[in-house]
Enzyme design. Sequence first.
Site, mmCIF file in Angstrom:
data_model
loop_
_atom_site.group_PDB
_atom_site.id
_atom_site.type_symbol
_atom_site.label_atom_id
_atom_site.label_comp_id
_atom_site.label_asym_id
_atom_site.label_seq_id
_atom_site.Cartn_x
_atom_site.Cartn_y
_atom_site.Cartn_z
ATOM 1 N N TYR A 116 0.152 -14.765 7.684
ATOM 2 C CA TYR A 116 1.009 -14.356 8.696
ATOM 3 C C TYR A 116 2.176 -15.125 8.755
ATOM 4 C CZ TYR A 116 3.083 -13.428 12.996
ATOM 5 O OH TYR A 116 4.318 -12.798 13.941
ATOM 6 N N TRP A 118 6.814 -14.921 7.405
ATOM 7 C CA TRP A 118 8.051 -14.333 6.754
ATOM 8 C C TRP A 118 8.090 -14.931 5.366
ATOM 9 C CZ3 TRP A 118 11.912 -11.346 9.535
ATOM 10 C CH2 TRP A 118 11.596 -11.077 10.607
#
Length: 767
Positions: A116, A118
């Site tokens: 989880y 970016w």
Amino acid sequence: MSFDTHETSAFRPHSSHWGVFTAAMRDGELVVRPHAGDSDPNAILQNFPTALRHRARIAQPMVRRGWLERGPGPDRARGRDDFVPMAWDAVLDLLGGELRRIRDSHGPGAVFGGSYGWASAGRFHHAQSQIHRFLNCAFGGYVASVNSYSSGAASVIVPHVLGEYEKLTKHNVTWDQVAQHSEVVLAFGGMALKNAMVAGGGISDHVERGAMRSARARGCEFILVGPLRSDLPEEAGAEWIANIPGTDTALMLALVHTLVSEGLHDRAFLERFTTGWPVFEHYLLGTTDGQPKNAAWAAPITGVAAEAIRALARRLHGRRVLVTVAHALQRAEHGEQPVWMGAVLAAALGQVGLPGGGYGYALGAIGYYGRRANAVPGPTLSQGRNRHGNYIPVARIADMLLNPGTTYRYNGQTRTYPDIRLVYWAGGNPFHHHQDLNRLRQAFAQVDTLVVHEQAWTATARHADIVLPATMTLEREDIGYSSHDPLMVAMHRIAPPYAEARDDYDIFAGLSRRLGTEEAFTEGRTAREWLHHLYARTQQGLRDLGLPAPAFEEFWEAGRLRLPQAADDGGPWRAFREDPDSNPLPTASGRIEVFCATIAGFNEASCPGHPAWLPPIEVPGPGASLHLVANQPATRLHSQLDFGAHSLASKRRGREVAAMHPQDAAERGINDGDIIRLYNLRGACLAAVRLTTDIRPGVVQLATGAWYDPADPHEDRPLCVHGNPNVVTRDAGTSALAQGCTGQLTVVEVERFTGNLPPIRAFDPPA
């Protein structure tokens, strides 16, 4: 590939979640230039130069000493132990053996595939895609996570009451419509530019500031509802309604009550386009519980005067109003309610589906919201099919690890937490995203093995058993693409990998080889051959539209390719308004569900069948008298590159900065620039304090993302000396419906720190 001075001195195209840019190595230093076409470039790009070769980078594979000496198993020494360096072949052999042991003894259901975060604007070297593809194609499946920390509550309730979540956020009201048509933008939680400055896949032009400036110049009124004045930029010229945090639902109810009691609501719209209004209206008027949800009722709850509430409702009547609700509002207890109630307010005004009007949930939360979609598909790596199929809501990882075999409610189902033996994490830092970090440390101590791919020594890496150094985006080739940005970027490699760092793809290919499943994972392709393969999808899309479709080599040499975009047609909401019978919403009724029989049938007290005011459990009181707003930072994306120069420049005395009202500070003997201690029963952290009147009294704000830095990691509840607010936030679901993250709001006490100031070691490699 060679990396001599001549080759790398030329500026080459690249992309990140913070924006498109070009970069070059000059005299051994990285130089970054924002994309020339970006009207409002993001300064976060300037974290790259100092981060590229920072001491926090991981130089070689490392194995935790306790795991190496005692073998796999639960161990409270995680995060407290030292590490042993190991050669790549040896560590991959070791990890391959551990993966086989788990698979053969416990099956794929004993592995949690955590990714989880970016990871990369590039669509191939996206760590989330890489690890999921490896676990699906080369391992046989895994326990996954669903939803996000950012929008966990909204992504579950929206499909029940409004329709498809992606369509609501991405194919609805655009910034062009705001600039041209909106007369009032009523922004609950604001639309802070720091959030819109980032976008998955990259962004070539940050348009939000300019759109708000244009709308304001045309006469549009921006109204900010929230405790922080900075949640709308100066260009919006916003009126500020500083309500008590977490009370937006009560304020919305009172606005609708005023509209209804004065006959200002759009009855025709409600009758034709919604279902369940009469049930909700009984609640609103108090016929079901004896309490009308009027302005007088809402005033003491919200801290907004009753007459101000009534005046605001009257101002909205008959105008092109856009209601927006920030992600922040649903990252709190009962976070489903403001999302749902915002839609009901927009429906009562009758503006849904009109250009620049209606409901723009989360507009401004991410850079690709409020933009036109691309008309051709992008280069997306297939993750394969998860044959195991089990999952948890992403914010419930600590619950899962601490309580295997216990049941919980989620979206109308009773589910059981699996017994996880191995956690494999690549891309992301749960010691940023998750709440109650002391509890998370206890949870990670329960597993047999924790494996982490990382670029730098985050707290997650420090708690791992096997740490594999991964390359940074600047050290690999990729294709930058976002579904709502017209510029596709050939991301050239700018610098060689740091020390022994490897691409995630190469790491997983090596593990697949040891598991005997290399072909299933790689399909026989090198990384460059994958870029060719993925680009072909976009190339075919251009051909299908009769447009020029350059060969991959032409695209790579040019560095960029501008893609066609779809029309700004208002998406499904416009079509629904024009003909609701032919274009129903994908809800059970085909309408906006003001009352939802499906949700009512779940019989969850924490989320009834219509929007309602549900008082929070945690409120200020003795020992924790202030609301804490733990929002997103402005100088980095989440915790990424917190050691970069731009992020470090925002700190004071090396610590994260908390904002506080002078009135609250004076009551506690605190002066501007002091180091303060924020604490509650869960933990404590230090921060520098900035006094400002741009925050509501009774509220303290501390951004997330400062790397967790315990003064003494051997303690169970150590003081974080760096300023990570998630040591005090509450690890509980928004409700039994969505089980989303509640990390935005909590309660704390604050005092001036008078002891010896502990040093900051967050960016120092472990022993």
